[in-house]
Design an enzyme around this catalytic site. Structure first.
Site, PDB file in Angstrom:
ATOM      1  N   HIS A  32     -25.040 -12.972 -16.848  1.00  0.00           N
ATOM      2  CA  HIS A  32     -25.190 -13.216 -18.296  1.00  0.00           C
ATOM      3  C   HIS A  32     -26.268 -14.253 -18.548  1.00  0.00           C
ATOM      4  O   HIS A  32     -26.397 -15.218 -17.774  1.00  0.00           O
ATOM      5  CB  HIS A  32     -23.866 -13.704 -18.894  1.00  0.00           C
TER       6      HIS A  32
ATOM      7  N   CYS B 169     -17.817  -8.086 -25.860  1.00  0.00           N
ATOM      8  CA  CYS B 169     -18.064  -8.149 -24.417  1.00  0.00           C
ATOM      9  C   CYS B 169     -17.206  -9.281 -23.866  1.00  0.00           C
ATOM     10  O   CYS B 169     -17.442 -10.452 -24.203  1.00  0.00           O
ATOM     11  CB  CYS B 169     -19.547  -8.403 -24.142  1.00  0.00           C
TER      12      CYS B 169
ATOM     13  N   GLU C  23     -25.474  -5.588 -23.973  1.00  0.00           N
ATOM     14  CA  GLU C  23     -24.986  -5.412 -22.609  1.00  0.00           C
ATOM     15  C   GLU C  23     -25.977  -4.661 -21.722  1.00  0.00           C
ATOM     16  O   GLU C  23     -26.643  -3.711 -22.169  1.00  0.00           O
ATOM     17  CB  GLU C  23     -23.652  -4.642 -22.600  1.00  0.00           C
TER      18      GLU C  23
END
Ligand SMILES: N[C@H](CCC[C@H](N)C(=O)O)C(=O)O
Length: 276
Positions: A161, A219, A210
């Site tokens: 991320h 998410c 995503e």
């Protein structure tokens, strides 16, 4: 072959969930891509495959595939649906289970109020663990996106991320900058791009573009990564309410070497079968 499945979602992040314990399931990347197509297939953000585990103390193995067929390491909203699925399908009578994924073990628990709480494991930050091309671990890294420097925080929840703080989540350039971050050359395995608005020290709004799925309504690992990034930046307290477009998650993290805890819903929309 007739494949039984459940269609589920966690805050609108939707899944095709397949019992690979009582069914023999072999799906190619192409077949998963076809099943994931929202017009020609079942349609989903991710496909979740339930498998037996041979590891002592572990109840199930959990495999996750994005709608393009790519296999990934973790899926937070999916973990809550996974726990509800194995209980509803009678694959276990336990409401608290241990589930091994490609990168670590998570511990979902079905709560009495219908929500699911998951110990999502310990977040990782070193560039080699993301993976991310950078000389050393940092709380903030400058990343050039569309010719501008963006301050991102990289966090791995098993999957990668890149989180940034924005003034307004609703107005954030998710469609424009999301793909540029996802495919940025400094992320050799690509990345999920989070856009976090700080509402208060205990509340954020979050949108996530995503990896391989585009912007989803929510998410789970993205919410974990955003809260961890905000706490490391000194912007958030230990327990945070995360508003996503699909609804709210409660995320808490007590700091370094501690697991991230996530609580939220998991819904079965329908069960079905499909010939593959
Ligand atoms: N697209 C993600 C996997 C799904 C994560 C998300 N649906 C969640 O709830 O954590 C990736 O490629 O790492």
């Amino acid at each position: 072959m007739k494949l039984q499945f459940s269609k589920m979602h966690g805050l609108g992040n939707d899944f095709m969930v397949i019992d690979g314990v009582r069914q023999t399931v072999t799906l190619s990347k192409e077949t998963i891509g076809q099943l994931g197509h929202r017009n020609f297939g079942v349609g989903f953000d991710q496909l979740l495959l339930v498998e037996k585990s041979n590891t002592p103390g572990i109840d199930f193995r959990y495999r996750i595939f994005n709608c393009d067929g790519s296999e990934v390491e973790q899926c937070g909203n999916g973990s809550r649906c996974f726990a509800r699925f194995v209980f509803e399908q009678g694959l276990t009578n336990k409401t608290e289970i241990a589930v091994e994924t490609a990168k670590g073990v998570i511990y979902p628990k079905l709560e009495a109020d219908g929500n699911v709480t998951v110990n999502m494991g310990v977040p990782r930050f070193h560039p080699t663990e993301i993976p991310f091309q950078a000389p050393e671990e940092a709380i903030i890294d400058p990343l050039i996106v569309a010719g501008q420097v963006h301050d991102i925080s990289v966090v791995s929840m098993g999957n990668p991320h890149a989180v940034q703080v924005v003034q307004s989540a609703n107005d954030a350039p998710v469609a424009e900058h999301g793909p540029l971050i996802e495919n940025h050359p400094r992320f050799p395995q690509k990345v999920n791009a989070g856009f976090m608005e700080i509402v208060s020290r205990t509340e954020i709004r979050l949108r996530v573009f995503e990896r391989a799925a585009g912007e989803t309504l929510a998410c789970g690992t993205g919410a974990c990564a955003a809260v961890v990034a905000g706490i490391r930046r000194g912007l958030l307290d230990e327990s945070v309410l995360v508003h996503t477009r699909g609804g709210d998650l409660r995320i808490s993290w007590a700091g370094a070497a501690q697991p991230v805890m996530m609580t939220g819903p998991a819904v079965t929309v329908f069960t079905g079968s499909i010939d593959i």
